[in-house]
Design an enzyme around this catalytic site. Structure first.
Site, PDB file in Angstrom:
ATOM      1  N   ARG A   1     -10.131   0.598  -4.364  1.00  0.00           N
ATOM      2  CA  ARG A   1      -8.756   0.086  -4.407  1.00  0.00           C
ATOM      3  C   ARG A   1      -8.646  -1.221  -5.191  1.00  0.00           C
ATOM      4  O   ARG A   1      -7.873  -2.115  -4.841  1.00  0.00           O
ATOM      5  CB  ARG A   1      -8.207  -0.086  -2.983  1.00  0.00           C
ATOM      6  CG  ARG A   1      -8.168   1.210  -2.172  1.00  0.00           C
ATOM      7  CD  ARG A   1      -7.255   2.250  -2.833  1.00  0.00           C
ATOM      8  NE  ARG A   1      -7.294   3.518  -2.115  1.00  0.00           N
ATOM      9  CZ  ARG A   1      -8.060   4.559  -2.456  1.00  0.00           C
ATOM     10  NH1 ARG A   1      -8.825   4.489  -3.543  1.00  0.00           N
ATOM     11  NH2 ARG A   1      -8.039   5.671  -1.759  1.00  0.00           N
TER      12      ARG A   1
ATOM     13  N   SER B   1      -1.189   4.740   3.273  1.00  0.00           N
ATOM     14  CA  SER B   1      -2.149   4.104   4.173  1.00  0.00           C
ATOM     15  C   SER B   1      -1.879   2.600   4.218  1.00  0.00           C
ATOM     16  O   SER B   1      -1.871   1.933   3.183  1.00  0.00           O
ATOM     17  CB  SER B   1      -3.582   4.361   3.701  1.00  0.00           C
ATOM     18  OG  SER B   1      -3.874   5.738   3.739  1.00  0.00           O
TER      19      SER B   1
ATOM     20  N   GLU C   1      -3.831  -2.680   2.981  1.00  0.00           N
ATOM     21  CA  GLU C   1      -3.864  -2.071   1.655  1.00  0.00           C
ATOM     22  C   GLU C   1      -2.520  -2.296   0.958  1.00  0.00           C
ATOM     23  O   GLU C   1      -2.443  -2.372  -0.253  1.00  0.00           O
ATOM     24  CB  GLU C   1      -4.168  -0.574   1.767  1.00  0.00           C
ATOM     25  CG  GLU C   1      -4.278   0.125   0.420  1.00  0.00           C
ATOM     26  CD  GLU C   1      -4.818   1.540   0.555  1.00  0.00           C
ATOM     27  OE1 GLU C   1      -4.196   2.459  -0.009  1.00  0.00           O
ATOM     28  OE2 GLU C   1      -5.867   1.726   1.210  1.00  0.00           O
TER      29      GLU C   1
END
Length: 309
Positions: free
Chosen positions: A177, A227, A303
């Protein structure tokens, strides 16, 4: 005169046809469907993008680059700065043999479908991801064993000073990420994916299978940003750890603050059940983090990115 007001004046002189919006509600530009107004938003097409960034740099205004807002939470009071969201041909793509060249504003799911139409395999995992190509490259998006780093050839980007760059896969510094673009200092104009020839029927079947799995497991009926928390580091013995599993184990499923709720379908998602505010979502995230840390000793890292918070 504020910095954004001065910038607006300059931009209207430099780019007369540029689409500019003042006090644009960010709730219209995020999948959470929350967020107050951005002081100034530009939607450049073609060569306008370079001129917009050059002008902002000259006016000492740092732009925020917005994709589909699918991983973004904007403050209820909005954002007093300058937002740039690509438009026009940056939402389109073309195919050259095994190379898929797509604009940064094209949805990643649309890029996957373009690959399918040309019998190219490698992006099946991306069929249900709601972000743009630019956003996906920035965060090295992935799902079902696939990720951007595996298929990206190069990126055509523009720095905040208006300088054009061609960035190779190796120079993207991909990790979980994260990429070299995560600092928000460069705007991704185009991405080139290197794919492989495949059987269209098999590609279509794989995409359908993954979309069905996504629909069965994820709360797609509610606005969310996917998420909410990153995957934690593995345990010392190498055992993988998953945020959703920890949140579920700590009894947080269905936990609600205002209009924000930890999904009862997938604990890794915080959803907007109707009328949620940014404050609701942030408070719920903090409560989940607190409970998980207290019960497991593991700290969850968001996130979802924030703007104006």
């Amino acid at each position: 005169m504020t910095l954004t007001e001065a910038l607006e004046k300059e931009l209207r002189a430099v780019c007369p046809s540029l689409e500019l919006r003042k006090n644009e509600p960010m709730s219209r530009h995020t999948t959470f469907q929350v967020g107050g107004p951005a002081a100034l938003m530009a939607l450049p097409r073609g060569e306008e993008a370079r001129r917009v960034l050059e002008t902002a740099f000259r006016c000492n205004v740092e732009p925020f680059f917005l994709g589909n807002g699918s991983n973004l939470l904007v403050a209820d009071n909005g954002y007093g700065g300058f937002v740039v969201k690509l438009a026009g041909t940056y939402r389109e793509g073309e195919v050259y043999t095994n190379e898929l060249m797509v604009g940064g504003a094209m949805l990643l799911s649309q890029a996957a479908n373009l690959a399918l139409r040309h019998g190219l395999t490698g992006l099946e995992w991306a069929a249900g991801i709601p972000g743009t190509v630019g956003g996906a490259v920035t965060m090295n998006a992935g799902a079902y064993g696939g990720e951007i780093a595996q298929v990206l050839h190069q990126v055509h980007a523009i720095g905040c000073d208006g300088r054009l760059e061609v960035v190779s896969n190796q120079e993207c510094d991909f990790s979980y990420r994260h990429s070299a673009f995560s600092d928000g200092r460069r705007l991704i104009l185009e991405a080139v994916f290197l794919l492989e020839p495949g059987d269209p029927a098999a590609i279509r079947a794989k995409m359908a299978e993954l979309l069905a799995r996504r629909k069965a497991k994820q709360p797609l009926e509610y606005p969310s940003a996917g998420s909410t928390f990153k995957r934690p580091a593995p345990l010392p013995d190498g055992t993988p750890v998953y945020a959703a599993e920890l949140i579920d184990r700590c009894g947080c499923k269905g936990l609600k603050i205002g209009g924000a709720m930890v999904s009862e379908k997938h604990a890794g998602f915080i959803v907007n059940t109707g009328g949620a505010t940014c404050a609701d979502i942030l408070a719920l995230m903090e409560e989940v983090k607190k409970r998980v840390l207290a019960q497991t000793g593991i700290g969850l890292e968001p996130e979802v990115k924030t703007l104006g918070v």
